[in-house]
Design an enzyme around this catalytic site. Sequence first.
Site, PDB file in Angstrom:
ATOM      1  N   LYS A  22       0.825  -1.204   0.000  1.00  0.00           N
ATOM      2  CA  LYS A  22       0.000   0.000   0.000  1.00  0.00           C
ATOM      3  C   LYS A  22       0.864   1.261   0.000  1.00  0.00           C
ATOM      4  CE  LYS A  22      -3.912   1.725   2.663  1.00  0.00           C
ATOM      5  NZ  LYS A  22      -5.068   0.967   2.169  1.00  0.00           N
ATOM      6  N   ARG A  91      -3.102   3.235   8.848  1.00  0.00           N
ATOM      7  CA  ARG A  91      -3.513   1.968   8.240  1.00  0.00           C
ATOM      8  C   ARG A  91      -2.331   1.027   8.062  1.00  0.00           C
ATOM      9  NH1 ARG A  91      -8.476   2.937   5.296  1.00  0.00           N
ATOM     10  NH2 ARG A  91      -8.831   5.177   5.150  1.00  0.00           N
ATOM     11  N   GLY A 100      -8.139  -6.897   5.154  1.00  0.00           N
ATOM     12  CA  GLY A 100      -8.944  -6.898   6.373  1.00  0.00           C
ATOM     13  C   GLY A 100      -8.336  -7.662   7.538  1.00  0.00           C
ATOM     14  N   MET A 102      -5.504  -6.974   9.279  1.00  0.00           N
ATOM     15  CA  MET A 102      -4.837  -6.181  10.317  1.00  0.00           C
ATOM     16  C   MET A 102      -5.680  -4.939  10.627  1.00  0.00           C
ATOM     17  SD  MET A 102      -0.873  -6.675   9.305  1.00  0.00           S
ATOM     18  CE  MET A 102      -1.090  -6.314   7.605  1.00  0.00           C
ATOM     19  N   ARG A 335      -3.336  -0.942  -6.444  1.00  0.00           N
ATOM     20  CA  ARG A 335      -2.369  -2.055  -6.509  1.00  0.00           C
ATOM     21  C   ARG A 335      -2.732  -2.878  -7.725  1.00  0.00           C
ATOM     22  NH1 ARG A 335      -5.355  -5.207  -1.581  1.00  0.00           N
ATOM     23  NH2 ARG A 335      -7.296  -5.191  -2.722  1.00  0.00           N
ATOM     24  N   HIS A 451     -15.746  -8.164   1.256  1.00  0.00           N
ATOM     25  CA  HIS A 451     -14.737  -9.025   1.874  1.00  0.00           C
ATOM     26  C   HIS A 451     -14.818 -10.439   1.307  1.00  0.00           C
ATOM     27  CE1 HIS A 451     -13.312 -11.820   5.016  1.00  0.00           C
ATOM     28  NE2 HIS A 451     -12.341 -10.937   5.148  1.00  0.00           N
ATOM     29  N   SER A 784      17.250 -40.131 -12.466  1.00  0.00           N
ATOM     30  CA  SER A 784      15.928 -39.545 -12.282  1.00  0.00           C
ATOM     31  C   SER A 784      15.697 -39.428 -10.780  1.00  0.00           C
ATOM     32  CB  SER A 784      14.862 -40.423 -12.937  1.00  0.00           C
ATOM     33  OG  SER A 784      13.603 -39.845 -12.721  1.00  0.00           O
ATOM     34  N   CYS A 852      11.139 -37.438 -11.158  1.00  0.00           N
ATOM     35  CA  CYS A 852       9.857 -38.116 -11.385  1.00  0.00           C
ATOM     36  C   CYS A 852       9.035 -38.234 -10.114  1.00  0.00           C
ATOM     37  CB  CYS A 852      10.072 -39.475 -12.043  1.00  0.00           C
ATOM     38  SG  CYS A 852      11.015 -40.608 -11.018  1.00  0.00           S
ATOM     39  N   TYR A 872      14.740 -32.479 -17.490  1.00  0.00           N
ATOM     40  CA  TYR A 872      13.280 -32.567 -17.615  1.00  0.00           C
ATOM     41  C   TYR A 872      12.620 -32.809 -16.262  1.00  0.00           C
ATOM     42  CZ  TYR A 872      13.886 -37.631 -17.196  1.00  0.00           C
ATOM     43  OH  TYR A 872      14.214 -38.876 -16.733  1.00  0.00           O
TER      44      TYR A 872
HETATM   45  C1  PEP Z   1       9.848 -41.313  -5.824  1.00  0.00           C
HETATM   46  O1  PEP Z   1      10.222 -41.932  -4.829  1.00  0.00           O
HETATM   47  O2  PEP Z   1       9.890 -40.083  -5.925  1.00  0.00           O
HETATM   48  C2  PEP Z   1       9.301 -42.044  -6.972  1.00  0.00           C
HETATM   49  C3  PEP Z   1       8.973 -41.419  -8.076  1.00  0.00           C
HETATM   50  O3  PEP Z   1       9.065 -43.364  -6.789  1.00  0.00           O
HETATM   51  P1  PEP Z   1       7.791 -43.928  -6.035  1.00  0.00           P
HETATM   52  O4  PEP Z   1       6.891 -42.801  -5.751  1.00  0.00           O
HETATM   53  O5  PEP Z   1       7.189 -44.934  -6.939  1.00  0.00           O
HETATM   54  O6  PEP Z   1       8.424 -44.525  -4.815  1.00  0.00           O
END
Ligand code: PEP
Length: 907
Positions: A22, A91, A100, A102, A335, A451, A784, A852, A872
């Site tokens: 603000k 304020r 709202g 504070m 804002r 609100h 991974s 993963c 990835y």
């Molecule tokens: C993990 O452990 O992050 C994974 C992808 O394997 P899972 O969830 O199958 O144990």
Amino acid sequence: MAAYVYDFAEGGREQAGLLGGKGANLAEMTRLGLPVPPGFTVTTDACRAYLATGAEPEGLREEVGRHLAALERAVGRRLGQPDDPLLLSVRSGARFSMPGMMETVLDIGLNDDSVQGLAKTSGSERFARDSHRRLLQMFGSTVMGVDAAVFEDALTRMKRDRGAADDLGLDASDLAVLAGEYRRLIREHTGEDFPEDPVEQLRRAVLAVFRSWNTERARVYRRREHIPDDLGTAVNVQAMVFGNLGADSGSGVAFTRDPATGRPGVYGDYLPNAQGEDVVSGIRNAVPLAELERLDKPSYDRLLEIMRTLEHHYRDLCDIEFTIERGTLWMLQTRVGKRTAEAAFAIAAALTDEGLTGPDEALARVSGEGLARLMFPRFDTAAVGEPLARGIPASPGAAVGTAVFTSAEAVRRAAAGERVVLVRQETTPDDLPGMIAAQAVLTSRGGKTSHAAVVARGMGKVCVCGADSLTVDPAARRFTTAAGTVVEEGALLSVDGTAGAVHAGAVPLADSPVMRYFEDGGTADAARAAGGVAEAVHRAMDRADGVRRLGVRANADTPEDAARARRFGAEGIGLCRTEHMFLGERRRLVEAMILADGQEGRDRALAALLPLQRGDFAAILAAMDGLPVTIRLLDPPLHEFLPDRTDLAVRVASAEAAGGHPDPHDTELLAAVDRMHEENPMLGLRGVRLGLVVPGLVAMQVRAVAEAVVERRRAGGDPRAEIMVPLVDTVEELRLVRAEVERVLAEVSAESGTEVRCPVGTMIELPRAALTAGAIAAQAEFFSFGTNDLTQTTWGFSRDDVEAAFFSAYLDKGIFAVSPFETIDVDGVGRLVRIAVEEGRAARPGLKTGVCGEHGGDPASVHFFHRVGLDYVSCSPFRIPVARLEAGRAALAGGTEGPGDAGDASR
Ligand code: PEP
Ligand code: MG
């Protein structure tokens, strides 16, 4: 020493950390030459210093004094000057908006003398007396700690004595008597007098606003919004302007475009002859802003011009609060406004079309969280009948739940697993826990800026407000519709926040256009066909795909999931879990493998599984033809495939009790279950360990992969299987399994006359693996990160137990702001990821790295994985669009990994 106080003319919007949102924006508007009542901001530094020590920071009093003197010179009046008093508002204003949550104290500077001056200069004795008693009430409760109900009761008594229906029925002398009564009550409850000295009023009000950073409701809100507890609030001290000086005055709230849909136009509410607080509280129904054109055309024209200036300057949707005092327009706040997910995408596209932003900035303005929201279903319009009532569509989406009439009841029922709709006349900050617990909020009063509307939009919660045909009776826990239908607590309601309607019962849901767009392949044509906001979403997706560095793959283990993931834009499968392929009918074969007492029996069972596995893999490789498919060898403990021990024991025992013989298969299984029992199965015989102790298991799975590759090639396909080994601790495990994998690949190559080469890699999901990643990389073509197990083993948190057992207590105590299973813990687990990436790549340049675990689809975590340099992320199919979008946003945000900042992306 750094300054604790900044004049509005000294700051700017880039100083939100120090001056609060603000304060920074008031400074920005002052800098733009817009009509802002003069004032100054006491910084968040001062707040933090005060909260840390409990004492007023040294030098603060003198600094405030100097800025006050400058302000008095500028307006030509002194604070509380008896004949013509300058009055101040005090304020709160934190870095992140906490609507709202504070405190605010208005009319600072009034006392027994100056109230008479105000009566003269305003020309209204009643107005002056009313302002005075409001100050006593606000100061008494906020600063001096008297229960607000004490003042409310006195006001109610006064109205009853005078036979007044509302406050307006009290005249100036009534209000003067009331002020005396308030002062007496303050003395009675606190043992001290209300301070008549205006400077003392100001000093104490500032400190009270600091303290309000730590009220319970503010803490609850911060936890919900992931706002750190240690930021503190700034305090804005500003010359008061009055919207309640008659018909030529008023207050309003406006948006430069519709915050629900993003459509351009004039949106907002205006309340003639009222203070700003009256508009936001929704207590009196405001008129649409467009009405102001009729009421006060010059102010309306000036307001529109200012709104255009602000939107151009901020290059975004702005929301503003303004007051008109006797025909003069004053800006009290602006804002970059909160908006629904739909509006965020629509506005990002529109501002690009209007040339105000470029496509990258547009991408920065949308979020994966918002996109996820747009993928939720809506009500099936064909199934929707006449609604019980219509109201203002304040926050879109569709929700079904049982009606509840108090915040406490919403919390109670939701804790028991019930989905509820919180129904109120209007909400106040005290309703926040109930709003968090509810699926939707329905109010009978208040507009788009009430609100309920503001808070629900911020939370992404469905909200219909101002359904004024409903008579809500919270005491009786029911509401009555215009047609006389009575809806009691516990009845099912369907709330349509997109259309602004509430229906009786549970209305069926239909797909969202955004989901349809993704299901139809996510092309420009699909976006056009899906309609609605899908085209704006497509533009953001297109840009994200153009700028992102991270690849996005799917966690998928069926051909259907693989196909969906591909439609949603996956560039392969990052995790194909094979355990799901051993369930159902195939369980018998797994049982046979486990129960086999010799290699021959085991081989028979494995041989029976082989063609089934080959079929699984061939189908998935077909669905992902031409793209990598990472197939993980069997991971869970084998007893997960056996029947439940208690069921078996009961079957065996009841057969014995009946005098018969239990089924020998049951007896055998029970013995096996007992033999294989582990106290900590997640740390037991699973992952690569299984492959090393169950002969033939790895060979069967690898053969199935290799034969599926051959089969797909023969069918003219382009299969790209990769083999992944789970739960590796040491390179020795991987070396042994890898030798087995290569032996089988060579075997199948020789048998088929086709060279089958699959990259072999490992999951990194144990701290030891991360810390010895350099050695492991010698045997792995890719890593991974299994961040689910890596989080479990780094924290020592059982992933199946802790979230239900004690995470809510940990969140309440602020030990972490978000579950580390949801958003990557950058400092701990993230550090292991970084070490493993660096050491793995140093040992094997070109090592491919991905993630993963569940974090692969979490927006804040995606930003971290970008910064740490992974190739990835892989996540469940429905989260792929979110991961693509956030990977693009992360690329624009740039930066390299630093501890503790993964949470930034969520705001
Ligand atoms: C993990 O452990 O992050 C994974 C992808 O394997 P899972 O969830 O199958 O144990
Ligand atoms: Mg795992």
